[in-house]
Enzyme design. Structure first.
Site, short mmCIF file in Angstrom:
data_model
loop_
_atom_site.label_atom_id
_atom_site.label_comp_id
_atom_site.label_asym_id
_atom_site.label_seq_id
_atom_site.Cartn_x
_atom_site.Cartn_y
_atom_site.Cartn_z
N TYR A 14 2.86 3.09 5.96
CA TYR A 14 1.83 3.17 4.93
C TYR A 14 0.92 4.39 5.07
CZ TYR A 14 3.26 -1.62 4.02
OH TYR A 14 4.00 -2.75 3.73
N HIS A 19 -2.75 3.86 -1.41
CA HIS A 19 -3.57 2.70 -1.04
C HIS A 19 -4.33 2.94 0.27
CE1 HIS A 19 -4.26 -0.89 -3.17
NE2 HIS A 19 -3.44 -1.72 -2.57
N ASN A 66 -4.84 -7.00 1.05
CA ASN A 66 -5.26 -8.20 0.31
C ASN A 66 -6.15 -9.15 1.10
OD1 ASN A 66 -3.64 -7.03 -1.57
ND2 ASN A 66 -2.15 -8.68 -1.66
N ASN A 113 -7.31 -5.50 -5.11
CA ASN A 113 -7.19 -6.72 -4.30
C ASN A 113 -7.99 -6.68 -3.01
OD1 ASN A 113 -5.61 -8.08 -6.16
ND2 ASN A 113 -3.70 -7.30 -5.31
#
Length: 194
Positions: A14, A19, A66, A113
Protein backbone atom coordinates in the site's frame (compact mmCIF):
# COMPACT_ATOMS: atom_id res chain seq x y z
CA UNK A 1 0.23 17.63 23.45
CA UNK A 2 -0.82 17.49 19.80
CA UNK A 3 -1.69 14.26 18.01
CA UNK A 4 -1.20 14.27 14.24
CA UNK A 5 -2.67 11.11 12.70
CA UNK A 6 -2.12 10.40 9.03
CA UNK A 7 -4.50 7.80 7.62
CA UNK A 8 -3.43 4.91 5.43
CA UNK A 9 -3.09 1.14 5.21
CA UNK A 10 -0.15 -0.79 6.67
CA UNK A 11 2.14 -2.94 4.55
CA UNK A 12 4.50 -2.51 1.62
CA UNK A 13 1.89 -3.15 -1.06
CA UNK A 14 0.00 0.00 0.00
CA UNK A 15 3.02 2.31 0.13
CA UNK A 16 2.65 5.47 -1.98
CA UNK A 17 -0.94 4.68 -2.97
CA UNK A 18 -3.62 7.38 -3.07
CA UNK A 19 -5.21 6.15 0.17
CA UNK A 20 -1.83 6.38 1.97
CA UNK A 21 -1.19 10.08 1.41
CA UNK A 22 -1.81 10.61 5.16
CA UNK A 23 1.18 8.37 5.92
CA UNK A 24 3.26 10.38 3.42
CA UNK A 25 2.47 13.60 5.29
CA UNK A 26 3.45 12.01 8.63
CA UNK A 27 6.75 10.92 7.03
CA UNK A 28 7.33 14.48 5.77
CA UNK A 29 6.65 16.00 9.22
CA UNK A 30 8.83 13.33 10.86
CA UNK A 31 11.72 14.02 8.46
CA UNK A 32 11.51 17.78 8.95
CA UNK A 33 11.45 17.49 12.75
CA UNK A 34 13.82 14.51 13.22
CA UNK A 35 11.15 12.25 14.72
CA UNK A 36 11.29 8.47 14.35
CA UNK A 37 7.80 6.99 13.81
CA UNK A 38 8.65 3.38 14.64
CA UNK A 39 7.25 2.61 18.10
CA UNK A 40 4.39 0.07 17.94
CA UNK A 41 1.70 1.11 20.40
CA UNK A 42 -2.07 1.71 20.41
CA UNK A 43 -2.60 -0.22 17.13
CA UNK A 44 -0.31 2.31 15.44
CA UNK A 45 3.24 3.30 14.64
CA UNK A 46 3.97 6.37 16.74
CA UNK A 47 6.77 8.87 17.20
CA UNK A 48 7.16 11.56 19.86
CA UNK A 49 8.88 14.86 19.27
CA UNK A 50 8.53 18.61 18.97
CA UNK A 51 6.62 20.21 16.07
CA UNK A 52 6.12 23.97 15.99
CA UNK A 53 7.55 24.23 19.51
CA UNK A 54 4.91 21.85 20.96
CA UNK A 55 5.10 18.27 22.19
CA UNK A 56 3.60 16.21 19.40
CA UNK A 57 2.74 12.59 18.75
CA UNK A 58 2.90 11.51 15.10
CA UNK A 59 0.63 8.54 14.39
CA UNK A 60 0.18 6.06 11.54
CA UNK A 61 -2.74 3.76 12.52
CA UNK A 62 -2.01 0.14 11.58
CA UNK A 63 -5.63 -1.05 11.76
CA UNK A 64 -6.31 -0.60 8.03
CA UNK A 65 -8.20 2.47 6.91
CA UNK A 66 -11.76 1.42 7.79
CA UNK A 67 -10.86 0.92 11.49
CA UNK A 68 -8.65 4.01 11.98
CA UNK A 69 -10.91 5.23 14.81
CA UNK A 70 -9.87 2.31 17.06
CA UNK A 71 -6.27 3.52 17.16
CA UNK A 72 -7.15 7.24 17.37
CA UNK A 73 -9.60 6.64 20.26
CA UNK A 74 -7.01 4.57 22.18
CA UNK A 75 -4.39 7.32 21.80
CA UNK A 76 -6.78 10.09 22.85
CA UNK A 77 -7.78 8.14 25.97
CA UNK A 78 -4.23 7.14 26.90
CA UNK A 79 -2.67 10.60 26.47
CA UNK A 80 -5.77 12.52 27.69
CA UNK A 81 -5.89 14.61 24.49
CA UNK A 82 -8.48 17.37 24.04
CA UNK A 83 -9.48 16.15 20.58
CA UNK A 84 -11.30 19.31 19.46
CA UNK A 85 -8.13 21.38 19.95
CA UNK A 86 -5.17 18.98 19.84
CA UNK A 87 -6.07 16.33 17.24
CA UNK A 88 -5.31 16.79 13.53
CA UNK A 89 -6.28 14.04 11.06
CA UNK A 90 -4.66 13.91 7.61
CA UNK A 91 -6.40 11.96 4.83
CA UNK A 92 -6.91 11.62 1.09
CA UNK A 93 -9.93 13.10 -0.73
CA UNK A 94 -11.17 11.99 -4.16
CA UNK A 95 -13.37 15.07 -4.53
CA UNK A 96 -10.32 17.37 -4.65
CA UNK A 97 -7.93 17.64 -7.58
CA UNK A 98 -4.43 16.17 -7.12
CA UNK A 99 -2.31 18.75 -5.32
CA UNK A 100 -5.25 20.56 -3.67
CA UNK A 101 -5.49 20.89 0.12
CA UNK A 102 -8.55 21.51 2.24
CA UNK A 103 -8.33 22.28 5.97
CA UNK A 104 -11.40 22.10 8.22
CA UNK A 105 -12.11 22.37 11.95
CA UNK A 106 -15.07 19.97 11.76
CA UNK A 107 -17.39 18.33 9.27
CA UNK A 108 -18.76 15.11 7.86
CA UNK A 109 -16.66 12.19 6.66
CA UNK A 110 -17.54 13.04 3.05
CA UNK A 111 -17.74 9.34 2.20
CA UNK A 112 -14.23 8.61 3.56
CA UNK A 113 -14.31 5.36 5.55
CA UNK A 114 -11.33 6.25 7.74
CA UNK A 115 -12.92 9.56 8.78
CA UNK A 116 -16.29 7.80 9.24
CA UNK A 117 -14.72 5.37 11.69
CA UNK A 118 -12.97 8.15 13.62
CA UNK A 119 -16.26 10.08 13.91
CA UNK A 120 -17.94 6.85 15.10
CA UNK A 121 -15.30 6.26 17.81
CA UNK A 122 -15.14 9.90 18.95
CA UNK A 123 -18.91 10.37 18.90
CA UNK A 124 -18.58 13.72 17.09
CA UNK A 125 -17.05 15.33 14.00
CA UNK A 126 -15.44 18.34 15.69
CA UNK A 127 -11.78 17.67 15.06
CA UNK A 128 -9.32 19.43 12.78
CA UNK A 129 -8.45 17.72 9.55
CA UNK A 130 -6.39 18.24 6.41
CA UNK A 131 -7.65 16.54 3.27
CA UNK A 132 -5.32 16.15 0.30
CA UNK A 133 -6.75 15.81 -3.18
CA UNK A 134 -5.99 12.61 -5.07
CA UNK A 135 -8.40 13.24 -7.95
CA UNK A 136 -11.73 11.77 -8.97
CA UNK A 137 -12.09 8.11 -9.84
CA UNK A 138 -12.25 7.69 -13.62
CA UNK A 139 -15.56 6.25 -14.83
CA UNK A 140 -15.52 2.48 -15.05
CA UNK A 141 -12.99 2.17 -12.21
CA UNK A 142 -13.82 0.44 -8.93
CA UNK A 143 -13.40 3.00 -6.11
CA UNK A 144 -11.32 0.63 -3.94
CA UNK A 145 -9.01 -0.17 -6.87
CA UNK A 146 -8.61 3.54 -7.59
CA UNK A 147 -7.74 4.68 -4.05
CA UNK A 148 -5.45 1.68 -3.56
CA UNK A 149 -3.71 2.47 -6.86
CA UNK A 150 -0.49 4.42 -7.32
CA UNK A 151 -0.19 7.98 -8.60
CA UNK A 152 0.49 8.47 -12.29
CA UNK A 153 3.73 10.09 -13.39
CA UNK A 154 1.96 13.42 -14.00
CA UNK A 155 0.41 13.41 -10.53
CA UNK A 156 3.58 12.60 -8.56
CA UNK A 157 4.99 16.14 -8.65
CA UNK A 158 1.64 17.68 -7.62
CA UNK A 159 1.29 15.16 -4.79
CA UNK A 160 4.85 15.75 -3.54
CA UNK A 161 4.04 19.48 -3.41
CA UNK A 162 0.76 18.98 -1.53
CA UNK A 163 2.45 16.63 0.98
CA UNK A 164 5.02 19.36 1.73
CA UNK A 165 2.26 21.98 2.00
CA UNK A 166 0.28 19.76 4.38
CA UNK A 167 3.37 19.33 6.59
CA UNK A 168 3.74 23.12 6.63
CA UNK A 169 0.00 23.55 7.34
CA UNK A 170 0.23 21.25 10.39
CA UNK A 171 2.98 23.44 11.83
CA UNK A 172 0.90 26.59 11.26
CA UNK A 173 -2.15 24.91 12.85
CA UNK A 174 -0.04 24.18 15.93
CA UNK A 175 1.69 27.57 16.17
CA UNK A 176 -0.97 29.98 14.87
CA UNK A 177 -4.24 28.04 14.74
CA UNK A 178 -6.44 26.38 12.14
CA UNK A 179 -7.97 29.65 10.89
CA UNK A 180 -4.57 30.97 9.84
CA UNK A 181 -3.77 27.69 8.05
CA UNK A 182 -7.19 27.69 6.35
CA UNK A 183 -6.65 31.25 5.09
CA UNK A 184 -3.23 30.36 3.77
CA UNK A 185 -3.88 26.98 2.15
CA UNK A 186 -7.58 26.50 1.33
CA UNK A 187 -7.54 28.80 -1.70
CA UNK A 188 -3.96 28.25 -2.77
CA UNK A 189 -3.77 26.56 -6.15
CA UNK A 190 -7.06 24.70 -5.76
CA UNK A 191 -9.31 26.64 -8.08
CA UNK A 192 -12.08 26.09 -5.54
CA UNK A 193 -13.60 29.09 -3.83
CA UNK A 194 -14.60 28.86 -0.16
Amino acid sequence: MYVIAGLGNPGEKYENTRHNIGFMVIDAIAGKNHISVTEKKHKALIGKGIVGGERTLLVKPQTFMNLSGESVREIIDYYKIEEKAELIIVSDDISLAPGALRIRKKGSAGGHNGLKNIILHLGHDEFQRIRLGVGEKPSGYDLADYVLGHFSGDERELIAGSVEQAAEAVEIMITEGADKAMNQFNKKGTGIQE
